[in-house]
Motif scaffolding. Structure first.
Motif, short mmCIF file in Angstrom:
data_model
loop_
_atom_site.label_atom_id
_atom_site.label_comp_id
_atom_site.label_asym_id
_atom_site.label_seq_id
_atom_site.Cartn_x
_atom_site.Cartn_y
_atom_site.Cartn_z
N TRP A 159 0.84 -1.10 -0.04
CA TRP A 159 0.06 0.01 -0.06
C TRP A 159 0.85 1.28 0.04
CZ3 TRP A 159 -5.32 -0.17 -0.58
CH2 TRP A 159 -5.95 -1.44 -0.39
N LEU A 160 2.06 1.10 0.23
CA LEU A 160 3.00 2.34 0.27
C LEU A 160 3.07 3.19 -0.84
CD1 LEU A 160 5.98 0.73 2.11
CD2 LEU A 160 4.42 2.60 2.93
N PRO A 161 2.93 2.76 -2.13
CA PRO A 161 2.91 3.40 -3.32
C PRO A 161 1.58 4.43 -3.40
CG PRO A 161 3.71 1.19 -4.11
CD PRO A 161 3.20 1.31 -2.36
N LEU A 162 0.49 3.76 -3.02
CA LEU A 162 -0.78 4.60 -3.12
C LEU A 162 -0.69 5.62 -2.07
CD1 LEU A 162 -3.70 5.20 -4.17
CD2 LEU A 162 -4.44 3.21 -2.26
N LEU A 163 -0.28 5.45 -0.67
CA LEU A 163 -0.23 6.72 0.15
C LEU A 163 0.94 7.57 -0.09
CD1 LEU A 163 0.30 4.20 3.44
CD2 LEU A 163 -1.69 5.27 2.65
N ILE A 164 1.85 7.28 -0.88
CA ILE A 164 3.06 8.19 -1.42
C ILE A 164 2.06 9.02 -2.44
CG2 ILE A 164 4.98 8.50 -2.76
CD1 ILE A 164 6.17 6.16 -1.47
N ALA A 165 1.55 8.39 -3.57
CA ALA A 165 0.87 9.30 -4.35
C ALA A 165 -0.14 10.08 -3.83
CB ALA A 165 0.27 8.24 -5.66
N MET A 166 -0.99 9.75 -3.05
CA MET A 166 -2.05 10.42 -2.63
C MET A 166 -1.58 11.76 -1.70
SD MET A 166 -5.20 7.98 -2.06
CE MET A 166 -4.32 7.05 -0.51
N SER A 167 -0.42 11.47 -0.88
CA SER A 167 0.07 12.77 -0.23
C SER A 167 0.99 13.42 -0.71
CB SER A 167 0.61 11.80 1.28
OG SER A 167 1.80 11.18 0.86
N ARG A 184 10.57 14.24 -2.00
CA ARG A 184 10.91 13.89 -0.58
C ARG A 184 11.21 12.47 -0.74
NH1 ARG A 184 7.73 11.23 2.62
NH2 ARG A 184 8.66 10.78 4.80
N THR A 185 10.30 11.47 -1.43
CA THR A 185 10.40 10.04 -1.60
C THR A 185 11.77 9.82 -2.02
OG1 THR A 185 8.10 9.71 -1.12
CG2 THR A 185 9.42 8.09 -2.32
N VAL A 186 12.04 10.53 -3.10
CA VAL A 186 13.37 10.21 -3.98
C VAL A 186 14.57 10.39 -3.04
CG1 VAL A 186 14.51 11.08 -5.98
CG2 VAL A 186 12.00 10.94 -6.01
N LEU A 187 14.59 11.47 -2.29
CA LEU A 187 15.68 11.90 -1.56
C LEU A 187 16.03 10.65 -0.40
CD1 LEU A 187 15.03 15.76 -0.93
CD2 LEU A 187 16.89 14.83 -2.35
N ARG A 188 14.65 10.38 0.12
CA ARG A 188 14.87 9.31 1.06
C ARG A 188 15.29 8.01 0.54
NH1 ARG A 188 11.13 7.22 3.78
NH2 ARG A 188 11.99 7.46 5.76
N ARG A 285 10.21 -0.93 -4.15
CA ARG A 285 10.67 0.43 -4.24
C ARG A 285 10.69 1.03 -5.79
NH1 ARG A 285 14.87 1.02 -0.37
NH2 ARG A 285 15.81 2.72 -1.44
N ALA A 286 10.43 0.21 -6.68
CA ALA A 286 10.22 0.82 -8.05
C ALA A 286 8.88 1.38 -8.02
CB ALA A 286 10.40 -0.32 -9.25
N ALA A 287 7.89 0.68 -7.44
CA ALA A 287 6.52 1.05 -7.34
C ALA A 287 6.49 2.72 -6.76
CB ALA A 287 5.51 0.29 -6.82
N CYS A 288 7.12 2.85 -5.35
CA CYS A 288 7.26 3.88 -4.55
C CYS A 288 7.65 5.05 -5.40
CB CYS A 288 7.92 3.77 -3.52
SG CYS A 288 7.13 2.51 -2.30
N ALA A 297 -2.16 12.11 -10.09
CA ALA A 297 -2.94 12.13 -11.44
C ALA A 297 -2.10 11.06 -12.15
CB ALA A 297 -2.22 13.41 -12.10
N GLY A 298 -1.37 10.03 -11.74
CA GLY A 298 -0.79 8.99 -12.46
C GLY A 298 -1.47 7.66 -12.33
N THR A 299 -0.73 6.74 -12.58
CA THR A 299 -1.23 5.37 -12.42
C THR A 299 -0.33 4.79 -11.26
OG1 THR A 299 0.25 4.51 -14.07
CG2 THR A 299 -1.93 4.85 -14.53
N CYS A 300 -0.68 3.59 -10.45
CA CYS A 300 -0.13 3.20 -9.23
C CYS A 300 -0.48 1.70 -9.24
CB CYS A 300 -0.78 3.98 -7.89
SG CYS A 300 0.08 3.69 -6.59
N PHE A 301 0.82 1.28 -8.41
CA PHE A 301 0.79 -0.20 -8.10
C PHE A 301 -0.21 -0.59 -7.40
CE2 PHE A 301 2.28 -3.58 -5.34
CZ PHE A 301 2.73 -4.37 -6.23
N ASP A 302 -1.23 -1.55 -7.90
CA ASP A 302 -2.41 -2.19 -7.34
C ASP A 302 -1.93 -3.20 -6.41
OD1 ASP A 302 -4.70 -3.32 -6.50
OD2 ASP A 302 -5.71 -3.25 -8.29
N PRO A 303 -2.15 -2.98 -4.96
CA PRO A 303 -1.97 -3.98 -4.00
C PRO A 303 -2.45 -5.36 -4.17
CG PRO A 303 -2.55 -1.97 -2.83
CD PRO A 303 -2.89 -1.90 -4.43
N ALA A 304 -3.59 -5.46 -4.95
CA ALA A 304 -4.44 -6.65 -5.15
C ALA A 304 -3.75 -7.58 -6.22
CB ALA A 304 -5.55 -6.38 -5.35
N THR A 305 -3.43 -6.75 -7.30
CA THR A 305 -2.80 -7.35 -8.57
C THR A 305 -1.45 -7.24 -8.94
OG1 THR A 305 -3.36 -5.54 -9.77
CG2 THR A 305 -5.06 -7.21 -9.22
#
Length: 379
Positions: A159-167, A184-188, A285-288, A297-305
């Motif tokens: 679920w981390l990619p979705l949390l990053i995308a929304m915030s 910020r995610t890139v720097l980390r 890591r790639a999905a984040c 506005a983009g597409t994101c990693f689906d935790p289910a699929t």
């Protein structure tokens, strides 16, 4: 708008939650980050005590809430602590603003506090620390069973990619548009001890992995595993650290309530089925990274699929998954209201870019962020 249900009495088995917010401090004329954190924190502490503290970088300060049971209670504490920090900043002749990265910053290394841990970080990470000043939103959800917390972390990892995308709220860094929504995610991500945590089948394995990484000196010590998800080393909480700090208090409340529902849902799955599937760390890591680049506005990693889908579609699926937990606590309205705001105005990163384009560059972005942070509204 607050739902009436969110202020109703909750069942004793509903977890408490708490929030930490990190902010930058800027000169009102140059808009550059200034090393006023210790003075601002000390002044604000006279009003709200240990709910404020200085940060690693001298140009930052942190506010936090006590454990809260309802969105109404959380909102009240967030507003109180922000008001104390805003007032203290003004008294010190500086401005406070919420952004995941500094919009404008003077050339040269970040000024850090004179603390043994910070000095140790400088020795270990060297020039990686020179531009490392980031402001996050951390959410703590009460969870006393640490073995269960490790299993729940496993299930939360996708679920981390979705949390990053929304915030996402960090498109600028040191005066430049990075092209990312969440820089910020890139720097980390440059640090081997940050980002998605490793998968662990037991608490013992989790602790062994932290110790092994610490032995490499990629982590200061096993107690400071600052992964995006972790059982907190001292508090009886599961801590989620992936999100950028947000200007809008209502958005912050909604993030926290969503995460409580997500933790409750995944903890129930862990209790029934154990540590959960092992998702590859490299894929996550790639999905984040992708989520940080594109935001809402983009597409994101689906935790289910494991496939990539529009973030808005994943948000709708998330509401469906969490509906029982959100209805139990009366938090559905806050969460769906946040998703509605995202659909209407985009993420906070998009608003930063719009301010820069429409109002005259990064100085205008800082001014609008200062205003938004002070009033607690993101638009």
């Amino acid at each position: 708008m607050t739902s009436s249900a969110s202020s109703a009495p909750l069942s004793p088995d509903v977890a408490t939650l708490g929030v930490e917010e990190e902010f930058f401090l800027a000169d009102p004329h140059t808009r550059l980050v200034v090393p006023a954190g210790p003075a601002v924190a000390a002044r604000a502490a006279a009003e709200v005590g240990d709910l404020v503290t200085k940060e690693f970088a001298l140009g930052q300060v942190e506010g936090r809430t006590p454990p809260c049971r309802t969105g109404t209670e959380l909102r009240g504490h967030l507003k109180e602590v922000r008001a104390a920090l805003v007032g203290a900043a003004r008294a010190e002749g500086v401005h406070l603003y919420a952004s995941g990265t500094p919009v404008l910053q003077a050339p040269g290394p970040v000024e850090v506090a004179d603390h043994p841990r910070y000095q140790a970080a400088g020795r270990q990470y060297r020039s990686m620390m020179d531009d490392f000043a980031v402001s996050a939103l951390h959410v703590h959800v009460h969870l006393t069973d640490r073995e269960l917390a490790v299993w729940t972390v496993n299930r939360l990892r996708p679920w981390l990619p979705l949390l990053i995308a929304m915030s996402a709220n960090s498109p600028f860094h040191r005066g430049e548009d990075t092209g990312y929504a969440g820089f910020r995610t890139v720097l980390r991500s440059r640090f081997p001890c940050l980002g998605p945590p490793p998968y662990a089948r037991t608490l013992q394995e989790h602790e062994r992995l932290a110790a092994a990484i610490s032995d490499s000196e990629a982590m200061l010590d096993p107690e400071t595993a600052y992964w995006d998800l972790r059982p907190h080393p001292r508090l009886p909480t599961l801590e989620i650290r992936a999100m950028d700090v947000l200007p809008d208090v209502e958005d912050t409340v909604a993030v926290a309530l969503l995460l409580r529902a997500l933790v409750a849902t995944l903890t129930a799955q862990s209790s029934a089925h154990g540590p959960g599937p092992a998702r590859e760390a490299e894929v996550l890591r790639a999905a984040c990274w992708r989520a940080a680049r594109d935001g809402w506005a983009g597409t994101c990693f689906d935790p289910a699929t494991g496939r990539y889908r529009p973030v808005a579609d994943l948000a709708a699926d998330t509401v469906s998954l969490l509906r029982p937990a959100l209805e139990q606590t009366g938090d559905m309205k806050e969460v769906t209201g946040w998703f509605g705001r995202l659909a209407d105005r985009g993420d906070a990163a998009a608003r930063q870019r719009a301010w820069g384009t429409q109002l005259g560059g990064p100085e205008a972005v800082v001014d609008r962020l200062v205003l938004a942070t002070a009033c607690g509204r993101g638009a």
